[in-house]
Motif scaffolding. Sequence first.
Motif, short mmCIF file in Angstrom:
data_model
loop_
_atom_site.label_atom_id
_atom_site.label_comp_id
_atom_site.label_asym_id
_atom_site.label_seq_id
_atom_site.Cartn_x
_atom_site.Cartn_y
_atom_site.Cartn_z
N VAL A 191 -12.45 -9.77 -7.39
CA VAL A 191 -12.21 -8.49 -6.73
C VAL A 191 -10.98 -8.65 -5.84
N VAL A 192 -10.22 -7.59 -5.73
CA VAL A 192 -9.01 -7.59 -4.91
C VAL A 192 -9.32 -6.92 -3.58
N PHE A 193 -8.85 -7.55 -2.50
CA PHE A 193 -9.04 -7.04 -1.14
C PHE A 193 -7.66 -7.05 -0.49
N SER A 194 -7.02 -5.86 -0.43
CA SER A 194 -5.62 -5.81 -0.06
C SER A 194 -5.27 -4.53 0.68
N ASN A 195 -4.17 -4.59 1.43
CA ASN A 195 -3.62 -3.37 2.05
C ASN A 195 -2.81 -2.55 1.06
N TYR A 196 -2.41 -3.18 -0.04
CA TYR A 196 -1.59 -2.48 -1.03
C TYR A 196 -2.49 -1.77 -2.03
N SER A 197 -2.89 -0.56 -1.68
CA SER A 197 -3.91 0.07 -2.51
C SER A 197 -3.42 1.34 -3.19
N ASN A 198 -2.12 1.43 -3.43
CA ASN A 198 -1.69 2.63 -4.17
C ASN A 198 -2.21 2.56 -5.60
N LEU A 199 -2.23 3.71 -6.25
CA LEU A 199 -2.85 3.81 -7.58
C LEU A 199 -2.22 2.89 -8.61
N VAL A 200 -0.90 2.72 -8.53
CA VAL A 200 -0.22 1.86 -9.50
C VAL A 200 -0.71 0.42 -9.36
N ILE A 201 -0.78 -0.06 -8.13
CA ILE A 201 -1.24 -1.43 -7.87
C ILE A 201 -2.71 -1.59 -8.27
N ARG A 202 -3.53 -0.62 -7.89
CA ARG A 202 -4.95 -0.67 -8.27
C ARG A 202 -5.09 -0.77 -9.79
#
Length: 134
Positions: A90-101
Motif C-alpha cells: 500500500v502507498v502512503f504519500s502526500n502525492y495523491s493526485n489521480l495520475v499518481i494514484r
Amino acid sequence: MNQDNCHHDRLKILLVEDSADLQALLRAMLSEIPDVEVIAIADGEAEAVRFLESAGVDLAIVDLELQEGSGLGFLKKTDQVLTTGRLKVVVFSNYSNLVIRHRCLSLGAHAFFDKSFQIDELLTYVQQEASARG
C-alpha cells in the motif's frame, strides 16, 4: 525456513518511509494493533527490496519520496523480486493526485492513502489485513 510457531499468524510489515519522525509514529501506532509486527524499516528503495528478499514480509507500507530511489521504483521491482502472491503493498504519500494514484495501482499497489488525512484509513486497512489472517 523454520518459523517460530507462535508468531505464524502475525501480519509482518515492512515500513518504507524516509522521515524518522513518521517512522516512529507509524511504528508506535501499528504496534498497538493486535497481531501486527513491524519487522523492518527502510528509508530507500534498494534497502526495501533487500528486506523483501529475505524477511517474509506480508504488507509493505510505502512512501513515494525516499532517501534513495522512490516508491514507484519499489513497486516496479516487487514484481521481479516476489514469486509468492501473498505480499500486499500500500502507498502512503502526500502525492495523491489521480495520475499518481492510478500509476501506483497499475504497478500493483493494493491501496493508496494520503498522508495528510488518511492515517486512520491506513490503520483500519492494516487491522483488517491482520484480522483476515486469524
